[in-house]
Design an enzyme around this catalytic site. Structure first.
Site, PDB file in Angstrom:
ATOM      1  CG  HIS A 276      21.931  -1.163 -15.184  1.00 35.00           C
ATOM      2  ND1 HIS A 276      21.972  -2.290 -14.331  1.00 35.00           N
ATOM      3  CD2 HIS A 276      20.905  -0.839 -15.556  1.00 35.00           C
ATOM      4  CE1 HIS A 276      20.676  -2.204 -14.105  1.00 35.00           C
ATOM      5  NE2 HIS A 276      19.887  -1.293 -14.587  1.00 35.00           N
ATOM      6  CD  GLU A 277      20.116   2.275 -17.699  1.00 32.05           C
ATOM      7  OE1 GLU A 277      18.883   1.950 -18.216  1.00 32.05           O
ATOM      8  OE2 GLU A 277      19.945   2.208 -16.227  1.00 32.05           O
ATOM      9  CG  HIS A 280      17.366  -1.757 -18.961  1.00 28.66           C
ATOM     10  ND1 HIS A 280      16.559  -2.774 -18.256  1.00 28.66           N
ATOM     11  CD2 HIS A 280      17.927  -1.192 -17.673  1.00 28.66           C
ATOM     12  CE1 HIS A 280      16.400  -2.776 -17.016  1.00 28.66           C
ATOM     13  NE2 HIS A 280      17.271  -1.875 -16.832  1.00 28.66           N
ATOM     14  CD  GLU A 306      17.243  -3.687 -12.983  1.00 29.80           C
ATOM     15  OE1 GLU A 306      16.789  -3.116 -13.954  1.00 29.80           O
ATOM     16  OE2 GLU A 306      18.294  -3.297 -12.386  1.00 29.80           O
TER      17      GLU A 306
END
Ligand code: ZN
Length: 514
Positions: A276-277, A280, A306
């Site tokens: 997830h990160e 980003h 997101e």
């Protein structure tokens, strides 16, 4: 003669632009320095440093705000705007003037004292929140949250709004978005999701007990790094550390920081927060380098940010194709823990749908229900319909209504998220907007890169990353979410692509869901 004058005028404008850029670079430096202090607070700072750090962050925040709201920047914007309007809409200079004007108009409405007070309260509250969460003690956090709600109301009033107080705060995170539009989108989403989750709830759940065996932290860490390198995250221009609440921040396009948290007795936690990160981080590393040290070197909005993290975490990281390639490797690393677990069992387990207490660990079908709950509570707090002292009770009641589960304590309930302790209200809905956008983008990428499924199935992500960089990343803040979506997909933000994706994915696992 006329040409000569025009050229002189343009040179004059170049000079003003140069001046504006150097002033904005100074603001940017102060903000990234404050960002580094906050990153340190979450990763390495001893708890005792909190008070001093709160002052440091407040001082830098106040200076950045004072520099940014200077009359000099205001005057430069006024004289540059007619010139910038003649330039191409998404050129660096036209975008710089346009986006700076938007930020400037917001910033001058906020008194420096209020900005500093929010930063100071946030830094102190964050430390208290940590303790409150660990000990499940809402009462120590309550006075801080009361103060934060009050400061957020003051902030919204200073910024002004037409319809809803929420809009004033939301606009900072998702420019142009309104609470009423979100309510509409959420209404569509909620009906369908509740029906899908309801249909799944009567199906037999995939077994995921093997996730709770002991998985060595180092090995988990190394596997995560292996995957994010394959995704294309550049570790020469970024790094990963550990924090209680995973996040991504950047001090430059060439210095992007990811954090993750690893749980020894629950494999998916560290794995998916790392992916997830990384999503980003790839966005942050993908801004065009000509945007460095300008206000354009940032995500278009939190929703767009997101969309990137969710795309890599879920549409890639929870797909069968992805695990076709990576599961043999994971089994090699954890042979005893995953003994007898087939690829199909593993795939179904990472996509197990079950209403649960913790937002960040929720599956894709129930996740948005957690967001709707927070969105409703924030509106109620800001409009004075719910008092902070009643928040745990109201939280638990809504959990029961939406997800049919009730937190056994506030640590797993109202205290689970860091956001309110940092005075981030109006932020939560962007998570769901990002989910919706990720599905719209991925659908489009799949149409434009015919071999994408084969590529994902063999651990190749270069074409996808290039596509995202070309269409989304390189623009930074030049275009809004609505503008990006219109250019890329020809459509506004909508719930249908996401719902189609969810239906298809879960019918494949659970059978007919209609
Ligand atoms: Zn995220």
């Amino acid at each position: 003669m006329l040409e000569h004058t025009l050229r002189e005028r343009d040179e004059h404008m170049e000079e003003k632009l140069h001046k504006l850029k150097s002033l904005l670079a100074r603001v940017h430096d102060l903000e990234t320095a404050a960002g580094l202090l906050s990153w340190d607070q979450e990763t390495y700072m001893p708890a005792g440093g909190a008070e001093a750090r709160a002052e440091q962050v407040a001082t830098l925040g106040r200076l950045a705000h004072e520099f940014f709201t200077s009359e000099e920047i205001g005057n430069l914007l006024v004289s540059l705007e007619p010139y910038a309007r003649k330039l191409e809409y998404d050129s660096n200079d036209a975008s710089l003037v346009r986006v700076t004007r938007r930020d400037y108009d917001r910033a001058i409405k906020l008194p420096s004292e209020l900005v500093a007070e929010i930063a100071r309260t946030g830094a102190l509250a964050r430390q208290v929140w940590k303790e409150a969460k660990e000990t499940s003690n809402f009462s120590i956090f309550r006075p801080y949250l009361e103060k934060i709600v009050e400061l957020c109301v003051q902030k919204a009033q200073a910024l002004g709004y037409e319809d809803r107080i929420y809009d004033a705060l939301l606009d900072e995170y998702e420019p142009g978005m309104k609470a009423s539009r979100i309510e509409k989108i959420f209404a569509d989403l909620k009906t369908e999701l509740v029906s899908i989750v309801g249909a799944i709830s009567v199906c037999e759940k995939p077994d995921d007990s093997f996730f709770h065996k002991e998985y060595g932290e180092r090995a988990q860490w190394d596997f995560g790094i292996e995957v994010i390198k394959d995704f294309g995250f550049d570790l020469n221009h970024g790094r990963q550390d550990v924090s209680a609440h995973p996040f991504t921040t950047a001090f430059s396009i060439k210095d992007v920081r990811l954090t993750t948290r690893i749980q020894k007795d629950y494999l998916p936690s560290g794995l998916f927060s790392t992916l997830h990160e990384c999503g980003h981080g790839l966005y942050q590393q993908g801004f065009d380098l000509s945007l460095e040290r300008t206000p354009l070197a940032g995500g278009a909005s939190l929703g767009v940010h997101e969309s990137q993290s969710r795309l890599w975490e879920n549409l890639i990281g929870r797909s069968r194709l992805f695990w076709n390639h990576y599961y043999p490797r994971l089994k090699e690393i954890f042979p005893t823990q995953l003994k007898g677990v087939s690829l199909e069992q593993f795939y179904q387990a990472i996509n197990r749908v079950e209403p649960s207490l913790i937002r960040v660990e929720a599956d894709e079908a129930t996740y948005n229900l957690h967001i709707m709950l927070r969105f409703e509570l924030e509106n109620a707090l800001l409009e004075g319909r719910v008092k902070v002292k009643d928040l745990p009770k109201v939280w638990n009641a809504k959990m029961e209504e939406y997800l049919h589960v009730v937190p056994p304590n506030d640590g797993q309930g109202v205290l689970q998220d860091i956001h309110w302790s940092q005075a981030y209200m109006g932020y939560f809905p962007t998570y769901s907007l990002g989910n919706l956008m990720s599905a719209q983008l991925f659908q489009c990428a799949t149409q434009e890169i015919p071999s994408l499924p084969q590529q994902i199935g063999s651990g190749q992500f270069r074409d996808l990353l290039d596509w995202l960089q070309k269409n989304v990343h390189r623009h930074g803040r030049k275009l809004t979410m609505a503008e990006l979506l219109q250019r890329i997909t020809g459509k506004p933000l909508e719930a249908q692509s996401y719902l189609a994706y969810i239906r298809e994915k879960y019918s494949d696992i659970y059978g007919d869901l209609s």
